[in-house]
Motif scaffolding. Structure first.
Motif, mmCIF file in Angstrom:
data_model
loop_
_atom_site.group_PDB
_atom_site.id
_atom_site.type_symbol
_atom_site.label_atom_id
_atom_site.label_comp_id
_atom_site.label_asym_id
_atom_site.label_seq_id
_atom_site.Cartn_x
_atom_site.Cartn_y
_atom_site.Cartn_z
ATOM 1 N N THR A 99 60.482 -17.210 55.726
ATOM 2 C CA THR A 99 60.595 -17.578 54.435
ATOM 3 C C THR A 99 62.016 -17.255 53.931
ATOM 4 O OG1 THR A 99 59.576 -17.618 52.023
ATOM 5 C CG2 THR A 99 59.956 -15.322 53.162
ATOM 6 N N GLY A 147 53.567 -14.160 52.462
ATOM 7 C CA GLY A 147 54.480 -15.018 53.377
ATOM 8 C C GLY A 147 55.767 -14.004 53.704
ATOM 9 N N THR A 172 57.673 -26.730 54.017
ATOM 10 C CA THR A 172 56.139 -26.502 53.521
ATOM 11 C C THR A 172 55.654 -27.164 52.493
ATOM 12 O OG1 THR A 172 55.145 -24.471 52.743
ATOM 13 C CG2 THR A 172 57.191 -24.952 51.627
ATOM 14 N N ASP A 209 49.893 -16.602 44.159
ATOM 15 C CA ASP A 209 49.950 -15.373 45.506
ATOM 16 C C ASP A 209 49.631 -13.927 44.615
ATOM 17 O OD1 ASP A 209 50.227 -16.770 47.581
ATOM 18 O OD2 ASP A 209 52.415 -16.639 47.453
ATOM 19 N N GLU A 211 49.615 -19.252 56.884
ATOM 20 C CA GLU A 211 48.560 -19.789 55.646
ATOM 21 C C GLU A 211 47.672 -20.950 56.068
ATOM 22 O OE1 GLU A 211 49.238 -20.187 50.839
ATOM 23 O OE2 GLU A 211 50.110 -21.561 52.177
ATOM 24 N N ASP A 239 57.597 -23.469 58.063
ATOM 25 C CA ASP A 239 57.148 -23.499 59.524
ATOM 26 C C ASP A 239 57.746 -24.659 60.222
ATOM 27 O OD1 ASP A 239 55.566 -24.023 61.486
ATOM 28 O OD2 ASP A 239 53.447 -23.572 60.615
ATOM 29 N N ARG A 254 57.581 -18.647 49.986
ATOM 30 C CA ARG A 254 56.247 -18.801 50.651
ATOM 31 C C ARG A 254 56.196 -19.262 52.199
ATOM 32 N NH1 ARG A 254 52.237 -21.370 49.360
ATOM 33 N NH2 ARG A 254 50.641 -19.506 49.331
ATOM 34 N N TYR A 255 55.340 -19.684 52.621
ATOM 35 C CA TYR A 255 55.071 -20.018 54.109
ATOM 36 C C TYR A 255 56.054 -21.236 54.600
ATOM 37 C CZ TYR A 255 51.245 -16.677 53.612
ATOM 38 O OH TYR A 255 50.428 -15.706 53.259
ATOM 39 N N THR A 285 59.054 -19.518 62.078
ATOM 40 C CA THR A 285 58.196 -19.272 60.854
ATOM 41 C C THR A 285 59.232 -18.429 59.886
ATOM 42 O OG1 THR A 285 56.932 -17.801 61.751
ATOM 43 C CG2 THR A 285 55.800 -19.881 61.851
ATOM 44 N N ASN A 345 50.397 -23.972 56.775
ATOM 45 C CA ASN A 345 51.902 -23.363 56.626
ATOM 46 C C ASN A 345 52.027 -22.232 57.277
ATOM 47 O OD1 ASN A 345 53.153 -26.010 54.949
ATOM 48 N ND2 ASN A 345 51.533 -25.113 53.830
ATOM 49 N N SER A 346 52.610 -21.934 58.228
ATOM 50 C CA SER A 346 52.519 -20.928 59.225
ATOM 51 C C SER A 346 51.132 -20.209 59.395
ATOM 52 C CB SER A 346 53.500 -20.043 58.738
ATOM 53 O OG SER A 346 53.885 -18.642 59.254
#
Length: 414
Positions: free
Chosen positions: A172, A391, A196, A293, A67, A184, A181-182, A170, A64-65
């Motif tokens: 959030t 993120g 995501t 996180d 991550e 994409d 979070r990430y 990308t 995800n991006s």
């Protein structure tokens, strides 16, 4: 006679080879895969993962991006495959054949399960669409965003922050209780599509870019939730101060509790190990990605600051009151991030009203995680709601700098 036998053997071998060619292969191809979860409305929530082989054992990384989310627990039985997520008590079960997996993703809740259709295909590195139109504009920047629930009763204010490189997007969404979070995806012409999947949440956001507005937004969450959203570009957009959302009730100065750790030993802030220490109290749940996180950060923070006179205590609010079930999920979190500080099983659930009963000196609990910073005298100095994880880019860096400055200042106090 011998020639006839040899001929029969040869013919049998040829037939076996042809039969083998027709039989589906259950090899778990290494390399890139494209996976997707199907919502109740038929929308695809796509993501990518990469399969690798180490000493004959497979693992995969979910993308995800920027991550990379490592998944090690993969088991096979014939053409059946089981992928156990390392956190969040969820799993993928399916049939693996000819570079494809068809099956279901199951998220285990306290009283029920959320189940979504899942499929994946090897050798695909695109996420949203293989072919798309050249973007008509740029979505890079900060966006003041409003989410509206399906019934129209609940509104969530957020800030979208995106970076666009050609068609790839990308970023959030940040809210007062944490970030998404990430994310994409792509900008296809003027159509924004970002997604995501982290083993807990499956999200897809779509919208139309119209100048400095994002309109016709749809937010697909897990199996059945669909919210509408819209946004306006606003470089000055701000959220409420995360340190002012949860406070102590009038007349209260300290936090008191007694909860068991994973070995069922009762732990209280009145214990000698906390005397004359700065204490960081973390309200979390093993089901919560933002808590993941925060735990990743606090684990490294504790390694750095424990010798300086800081203690960290995690209070876990799980989906169930069952100690053993809660312990199992908390241990996954502990092992994932090599947590050395105490993690306590509160016996209260993730329901915010239930969690508030565990610490009645607070005015309310509005989000997980919530962090309570306590000085050497045992008095609460700050309460931080939510967590802006890595993120969020600079927001994460700003939080770390601000938080560690506060801790260093408290350590200097007598």
């Amino acid at each position: 006679m011998k020639k006839i036998s040899n001929l029969i053997f040869l013919l049998s071998s040829i037939l076996f080879l042809f039969a083998s060619c027709d039989k589906p292969s259950s090899v778990f191809n290494t390399g890139m895969w494209r996976g997707a979860l199907i919502t109740e409305s038929g929308a695809e929530i796509p993501f990518n993962f990469e399969v690798a082989d180490s000493a004959g054992k497979n693992h995969l990384d979910i993308f995800n991006s920027s991550e990379r989310f490592r998944v090690n627990e993969i088991s096979r039985n014939g053409d059946s495959i089981h992928i156990q997520m390392p956190l969040f008590d969820s799993e993928i079960k399916g049939v693996l054949a000819d570079g494809k997996i068809t099956g279901v993703w199951t998220k285990h809740l306290a009283d029920t399960d959320v189940v979504m259709q899942f499929f994946a295909e090897a050798g695909i590195d695109w996420r949203i669409k293989k072919e798309f139109e050249k973007p008509m504009a740029q979505v890079t920047g900060k966006w003041a965003t409003t989410f509206l629930s399906t019934d129209g009763k609940d509104t969530t204010i957020a800030i979208g922050e995106f970076v666009q490189n050609d068609a790839k997007v990308t970023g959030t969404f940040l809210t007062s209780t944490g970030d998404y979070r990430y994310l994409d995806g792509i900008l296809d012409g003027n159509k924004l599509m970002i997604s995501t999947f982290d083993g807990s949440h499956a999200y897809l956001f779509t919208a139309t870019l119209d100048g400095d507005k994002l309109t016709d937004g749809k937010f697909y969450s897990d199996f059945s939730s669909v919210e509408t959203w819209s946004a306006v570009k606003d470089d000055q957009a701000k959220l409420p101060d995360a340190y002012g959302l949860t406070v102590l009730k009038t007349g209260e100065k300290k936090i008191n509790f007694s909860f068991p750790n994973l070995e069922k030993k009762m732990i209280s802030l009145n214990d000698p190990q906390f005397k004359n220490k700065v204490v960081v109290l973390q309200m979390l749940g093993s089901w919560c990605p933002n808590c993941m996180d925060e735990t990743a950060y606090l684990s490294k923070f504790y390694d750095k600051y424990q010798a300086k006179g800081v203690e960290v205590v995690g209070l876990a609010y799980e989906r169930t009151r069952d100690f053993d079930k809660s312990k199992k999920n908390i241990e996954r979190l502990k092992n994932r991030f090599n947590v050395k500080y105490n993690l306590l099983v509160t016996g209260y659930t993730k329901d915010k009203e239930d969690a508030a009963k565990s610490l009645p000196m607070l005015n309310k609990v509005i989000a997980f995680p919530t962090m309570i910073i306590i000085d050497k005298k045992g008095e609460v100095r700050e309460i931080h709601t939510g967590f802006s994880g890595p993120g969020t880019g600079n927001h994460y860096i700003e939080f770390v700098n601000e938080f560690e400055k506060l801790i260093n200042d408290l350590l200097k106090e007598s």
